[in-house]
Scaffold this motif. Structure first.
Motif, mmCIF file in Angstrom:
data_model
loop_
_atom_site.group_PDB
_atom_site.id
_atom_site.type_symbol
_atom_site.label_atom_id
_atom_site.label_comp_id
_atom_site.label_asym_id
_atom_site.label_seq_id
_atom_site.Cartn_x
_atom_site.Cartn_y
_atom_site.Cartn_z
ATOM 1 N N UNK A 93 2.156 86.976 12.494
ATOM 2 C CA UNK A 93 1.224 87.951 11.708
ATOM 3 C C UNK A 93 1.183 89.136 13.135
ATOM 4 N N UNK A 94 0.222 88.770 13.744
ATOM 5 C CA UNK A 94 -0.508 90.154 14.754
ATOM 6 C C UNK A 94 0.515 90.852 15.725
ATOM 7 N N UNK A 95 2.014 90.228 16.014
ATOM 8 C CA UNK A 95 2.783 91.068 15.896
ATOM 9 C C UNK A 95 3.185 91.936 15.305
ATOM 10 N N UNK A 96 3.558 91.214 13.601
ATOM 11 C CA UNK A 96 4.068 92.431 12.657
ATOM 12 C C UNK A 96 2.852 93.168 12.553
ATOM 13 N N UNK A 97 1.502 92.983 12.941
ATOM 14 C CA UNK A 97 0.782 93.928 12.579
ATOM 15 C C UNK A 97 1.147 94.978 14.175
ATOM 16 N N UNK A 100 3.236 97.187 12.840
ATOM 17 C CA UNK A 100 3.365 97.891 12.230
ATOM 18 C C UNK A 100 2.310 99.665 12.406
ATOM 19 N N UNK A 101 1.589 98.899 13.085
ATOM 20 C CA UNK A 101 0.573 100.306 13.963
ATOM 21 C C UNK A 101 1.024 100.884 14.483
ATOM 22 N N UNK A 102 2.404 100.200 15.297
ATOM 23 C CA UNK A 102 3.279 101.133 15.792
ATOM 24 C C UNK A 102 3.797 101.876 15.681
ATOM 25 N N UNK A 103 4.340 101.767 14.295
ATOM 26 C CA UNK A 103 5.427 102.379 13.641
ATOM 27 C C UNK A 103 4.656 103.526 12.875
ATOM 28 N N UNK A 104 3.758 103.307 12.413
ATOM 29 C CA UNK A 104 2.744 104.357 11.482
ATOM 30 C C UNK A 104 1.931 104.701 12.470
ATOM 31 N N UNK A 105 1.634 104.800 14.120
ATOM 32 C CA UNK A 105 2.216 105.911 14.898
ATOM 33 C C UNK A 105 2.959 106.840 15.288
ATOM 34 N N UNK A 106 4.364 106.139 14.965
ATOM 35 C CA UNK A 106 5.304 106.989 15.509
ATOM 36 C C UNK A 106 6.010 107.748 14.321
ATOM 37 N N UNK A 107 5.318 107.353 13.025
ATOM 38 C CA UNK A 107 5.513 108.827 12.075
ATOM 39 C C UNK A 107 4.590 108.970 11.954
#
Length: 134
Positions: A93-97, A100-107
């Motif tokens: 769950x920590x890795x997925x969060x 998700x944070x990295x992907x949102x920053x990329x977007x």
């Protein structure tokens, strides 16, 4: 002489017959909604049409379940009793969060880059238009 107070029986529940019917159909599932709509078309077509519009408007027609329930966010934090699995689940769950944070920053960076390029293009076109007027 005795005084007698009477209270009305609680036959009326919040929402009335429409809410009761809606709740009953939701409990039975999407098939019950479709059956009610078909019967509405058979007996009096405006009722069937009204049910169809209501099912589309309330998103009952296209949802996976007419009683779509949100999952309890606390259920993911509940322990299973197996410490190895709980540690694995917490790490995943920590890795997925983090992903998700990295992907949102990329977007967000992509949106900013697109906005900047569109603004630069606008300014270039505006400068060319200003030079053409001179």
């Amino acid at each position: 002489m005795t005084s007698m107070s009477t209270t009305a029986p609680a036959h009326h529940t919040a929402g009335g017959w429409f809410s009761k019917t809606e709740r009953w159909l939701d409990e039975k599932g999407k098939g019950a909604w479709i059956a009610a709509m078909v019967l509405g078309f058979i007996f009096f077509w405006p009722v069937g049409l009204a049910l169809l519009f209501y099912m589309i408007w309330s998103k009952r027609m296209f949802s996976k379940s007419s009683t779509a329930r949100m999952t309890n966010p606390l259920a993911t934090m509940r322990t299973t009793g197996n410490s190895a699995f709980d540690a694995y689940k917490a790490d995943t769950l920590r890795r997925l969060e983090d992903e998700q944070h990295n992907f949102e920053a990329f977007l967000e960076r992509l949106r900013e880059a697109k906005d900047k390029s569109e603004f630069d293009q606008f300014m270039d076109e505006r400068a060319k238009a200003a030079k053409a007027e001179d």
